[in-house]
Scaffold this motif. Structure first.
Motif, PDB file in Angstrom:
ATOM      1  N   GLN A   6      35.709  28.884  44.167  1.00 52.05           N
ATOM      2  CA  GLN A   6      35.710  29.945  43.110  1.00 52.05           C
ATOM      3  C   GLN A   6      36.673  31.166  43.495  1.00 52.05           C
ATOM      4  N   GLN A  73      32.227  37.050  46.343  1.00 49.70           N
ATOM      5  CA  GLN A  73      31.685  36.825  45.253  1.00 49.70           C
ATOM      6  C   GLN A  73      32.293  38.554  44.274  1.00 49.70           C
ATOM      7  N   GLN A  74      32.183  39.299  45.157  1.00 54.94           N
ATOM      8  CA  GLN A  74      32.623  40.586  44.251  1.00 54.94           C
ATOM      9  C   GLN A  74      34.147  40.349  43.661  1.00 54.94           C
ATOM     10  N   ASP A  77      33.823  38.115  40.673  1.00 51.88           N
ATOM     11  CA  ASP A  77      33.359  38.868  39.660  1.00 51.88           C
ATOM     12  C   ASP A  77      34.302  39.900  39.034  1.00 51.88           C
ATOM     13  N   LEU A  78      35.101  40.381  39.900  1.00 53.43           N
ATOM     14  CA  LEU A  78      36.225  41.492  39.472  1.00 53.43           C
ATOM     15  C   LEU A  78      37.396  40.734  38.633  1.00 53.43           C
ATOM     16  N   THR A  80      37.367  38.031  37.319  1.00 59.50           N
ATOM     17  CA  THR A  80      36.515  37.443  35.973  1.00 59.50           C
ATOM     18  C   THR A  80      36.485  38.665  35.169  1.00 59.50           C
ATOM     19  N   ASP A  81      36.011  39.891  35.337  1.00 61.43           N
ATOM     20  CA  ASP A  81      36.126  40.917  34.421  1.00 61.43           C
ATOM     21  C   ASP A  81      37.562  41.273  33.966  1.00 61.43           C
TER      22      ASP A  81
END
Length: 84
Positions: A6, A73-74, A77-78, A80-81
């Motif tokens: 990912q 993971q952060q 997530d960032l 993805t945002d």
């Protein structure tokens, strides 16, 4: 899909974002990438004349103590945002 895969996909996706993120977001991406791939900041803080290098190092150093996995993971997530 593993966190590592990912993370690698997010790295690729970050290069093809529709809009260039603002400088603070770019610093956050850089710092999370470095923390996720290398761990805590290493080496000497760049000198005053290297303002960009110094800002990047400071952003990375501010994440000291965050695990590589949490940083990855952060980062995912960032990105993805940012992709929306």
């Amino acid at each position: 899909m593993t966190l590592q895969s990912q993370f690698e996909q997010a790295m690729a996706d970050s290069k093809t974002l529709a809009e260039r993120p603002d400088n603070m977001t770019l610093l956050r991406l850089y710092a999370l990438y470095k923390q996720g791939s290398e761990g805590d900041a290493k080496g000497e803080r760049p000198g005053f004349t290297d303002m960009i290098g110094r800002a990047k190092w400071d952003a990375w150093d501010a994440l000291k103590g965050i695990t590589k996995e949490d940083a990855m993971q952060q980062y995912v997530d960032l990105v993805t945002d940012l992709k929306g």
